[in-house]
Write a protein that holds these residues in place. Structure first.
Motif, PDB file in Angstrom:
ATOM      1  N   THR A  96       7.226 -40.946 -30.722  1.00  0.00           N
ATOM      2  CA  THR A  96       5.978 -41.060 -31.484  1.00  0.00           C
ATOM      3  C   THR A  96       5.890 -42.351 -32.296  1.00  0.00           C
ATOM      4  O   THR A  96       4.790 -42.769 -32.658  1.00  0.00           O
ATOM      5  N   MET A  97       7.021 -43.000 -32.562  1.00  0.00           N
ATOM      6  CA  MET A  97       6.998 -44.184 -33.422  1.00  0.00           C
ATOM      7  C   MET A  97       7.104 -45.504 -32.658  1.00  0.00           C
ATOM      8  O   MET A  97       6.574 -46.518 -33.101  1.00  0.00           O
ATOM      9  N   ALA A  98       7.776 -45.506 -31.520  1.00  0.00           N
ATOM     10  CA  ALA A  98       8.176 -46.768 -30.905  1.00  0.00           C
ATOM     11  C   ALA A  98       7.184 -47.282 -29.872  1.00  0.00           C
ATOM     12  O   ALA A  98       6.527 -46.512 -29.176  1.00  0.00           O
ATOM     13  N   ASP A  99       7.123 -48.623 -29.780  1.00  0.00           N
ATOM     14  CA  ASP A  99       6.428 -49.264 -28.657  1.00  0.00           C
ATOM     15  C   ASP A  99       7.289 -49.200 -27.403  1.00  0.00           C
ATOM     16  O   ASP A  99       6.789 -49.015 -26.300  1.00  0.00           O
ATOM     17  N   ARG A 100       8.602 -49.375 -27.592  1.00  0.00           N
ATOM     18  CA  ARG A 100       9.556 -49.237 -26.499  1.00  0.00           C
ATOM     19  C   ARG A 100      10.766 -48.438 -26.974  1.00  0.00           C
ATOM     20  O   ARG A 100      11.151 -48.517 -28.144  1.00  0.00           O
ATOM     21  N   ILE A 101      11.352 -47.707 -26.045  1.00  0.00           N
ATOM     22  CA  ILE A 101      12.556 -46.925 -26.318  1.00  0.00           C
ATOM     23  C   ILE A 101      13.728 -47.562 -25.584  1.00  0.00           C
ATOM     24  O   ILE A 101      13.602 -47.972 -24.425  1.00  0.00           O
ATOM     25  N   VAL A 102      14.864 -47.636 -26.266  1.00  0.00           N
ATOM     26  CA  VAL A 102      16.118 -48.061 -25.645  1.00  0.00           C
ATOM     27  C   VAL A 102      17.058 -46.859 -25.680  1.00  0.00           C
ATOM     28  O   VAL A 102      17.419 -46.384 -26.766  1.00  0.00           O
TER      29      VAL A 102
END
Length: 366
Positions: A207-213
Motif C-alpha cells: 500500500t505504501m511503495a511505488d516498487r517492492i524489493v
C-alpha cells in the motif's frame, strides 16, 4: 518546509554491495537503483538482509565491497552524518528527558540553526503531523502513535533528500499503524523526498511503495511494482512470500494445440495456457480457490473432490480448510457451507503460479 527537487541522477544507486559479519556474508552483491522521489519497500522475512541493507545505506554498517552513490556521489566510506539522509527507527529512539520541541529540533540544533528558526521549523513540522501545541510536553507523556510522529518529525525537520524507515510502524496497534502508514505516504508525495522502507508486513509494502524489493538470504529475489510482484512472482519463494502458500503438484502434457493439466485427483483439463510441460508445482492464494460441485467440469479450471474440515469467519467471508486425500488447502468463500460436506475445490489455471517441480524443492506445502 522545502520540497525536494529531482535531479537527473538516481537518488540512490547501490552497485554490487556486499556486507560481511565476520566470516559470514550477509549481502551478496546487491544492485538497486532508486529514482528521486521514489518510495521503495524492502520486504522479507527475518534474517534476509533487509535491515543490514538499510543500515549500510545509512552508514551504520560498513560495506565489505561495492558502491553506494547518493545523487551520483559515492558515500560508501562516509560516516552517517555526512550522507545527508535521515532515519526513522522501530524503537522511536527519542530522548526521554527532552520535550517534543527538543526532540524534533535536535538535528537542527546539531547543524547550528538558531533557536528562533528551530522553533519556527518545528512548529511547521508539528502542524503537518497534527501535533501542534505539544512542543513543551515530555515525550514520555505521549502515546505510542504520538511518539512515532515525533520521531518522523525529527527526521523531516532537517529536510532530508532521503528518508530511511526501519520498520517504524511494527510496535503500534493496528488502527494507529494504518493512520501513520497513510500519513507517511501522503507527506512523501507532498514533500518529494526519496524513501526506503524496510518491513516484513506485505500489506504495508503493497500500500505504501511505488516498487517492492523482495529479499531472500542476502539476495534480491524480485523487484517490481506491487502489482507485478503480487501477480507475477518469478520464483516459488516469492510466490509463497506474497501469500500463495497453498501448493499442488500437477502433470502438464502437450495435447493438440494446447496442453492437458492433470492433478492426482480430479479430471484432466485441456487448456491453451503457456506453461512449462512436465511435473510442475502450482502455488495459489486461498482467495484464488473457490468451492464448487465435486463433479463439476469447468473450462479453464481443475476441480478436485474433497471434504470441508474447518470453517472460520474472519469477517466479510468464510475461510475453509478442505481435505483432499492427505493434503489440506485453505479457501475463502462468501457462502456458508456445512462441515464434512463433499465439495469440489475449483482452481482457475490462469490464476495459478506454476513452476517446474525441481524449482519448488523446499517450498511451503499446505
Amino acid at each position: 518546509m522545502m520540497t525536494v527537487t529531482n535531479s537527473g541522477s538516481a537518488a540512490i544507486d547501490i552497485d554490487h554491495l556486499k556486507v560481511d559479519y565476520g566470516s559470514n556474508r550477509v549481502l551478496h552483491g546487491v544492485n538497486l537503483s532508486v529514482a528521486p522521489g521514489e518510495f521503495i519497500a524492502i520486504l522479507g522475512s527475518s534474517g534476509c538482509g533487509k535491515t543490514t541493507l538499510l543500515r549500510t545505506i545509512a552508514g551504520f554498517q560498513k560495506a565489505s565491497a561495492g558502491a553506494i552513490r547518493l545523487f551520483g556521489r559515492d558515500v560508501v566510506d562516509m560516516p552517517p552524518e555526512k550522507r545527508g539522509m535521515a532515519m526513522m527507527f522501530q524503537s522511536y529512539a527519542l530522548w526521554p528527558h527532552m520535550t517534543v520541541l527538543g526532540n524534533v529540533g535536535y538535528g537542527l540544533r546539531l547543524r547550528g540553526v538558531s533557536k528562533d528558526e528551530i522553533r519556527k521549523r518545528v512548529a511547521d513540522v508539528l502542524r503537518m503531523l497534527n501535533l501542534s501545541g505539544l512542543e513543551d510536553r515530555k515525550v514520555t507523556n505521549l502515546s505510542g502513535g504520538q511518539r512515532q510522529r515525533v520521531a518522523l518529525g525529527r527526521a523531516l525537520a532537517i529536510e532530508p533528500h532521503i528518508l530511511l524507515l526501519d520498520e517504524p510502524l511494527s510496535n503500534l496497534d493496528a488502527k494507529v499503524r494504518l493512520q501513520l502508514r497513510s500519513e507517511i505516504k501522503s507527506l512523501q508525495n507532498r514533500l518529494g523526498f526519496t524513501a526506503i522502507h524496510v518491513t516484513h508486513d506485505r500489506e504495508e509494502a503493497m500500500t505504501m511503495a511505488d516498487r517492492i524489493v523482495v529479499m531472500d538470504a542476502g539476495h534480491i529475489a524480485q523487484m517490481g511494482t506491487p502489482k507485478e510482484v503480487f501477480d507475477h512472482p518469478v520464483s516459488p519463494f516469492v510466490a509463497s512470500f506474497m501469500g500463495a502458500e497453498n501448493t499442488l503438484d500437477l502433470d502438464v502434457r502437450s495435447s493438440g494445440p494446447g496442453i492437458e493439466v492433470k492433478a492426482e485427483q480430479g479430471q484432466a483439463v485441456h487448456w491453451n495456457g503457456d506453461v512449462p510441460v512436465g511435473a510442475v508445482t502450482a502455488y495459489f492464494r486461498d482467495d484464488v480457490a473457490s468451492l464448487d460441485d465435486p463433479n463439476a467440469a469447468i473450462d479453464g479450471s481443475i476441480v478436485l473432490p474433497g471434504t470441508i474440515t474447518q470453517r472460520t469467519y474472519p469477517g466479510g467471508h468464510y475461510r475453509y480448510v478442505v481435505a483432499i486425500g492427505d493434503r489440506h488447502f485453505t479457501v475463502t468463500d462468501d457462502d456458508y457451507h456445512e462441515l464434512d460436506r463433499p465439495v469440489g475445490l475449483r482452481l482457475p489455471l490462469a490464476s495459478l503460479h506454476l513452476f517446474p517441480s525441481e524449482q519448488s524443492q523446499g517450498g511451503f506445502h499446505a
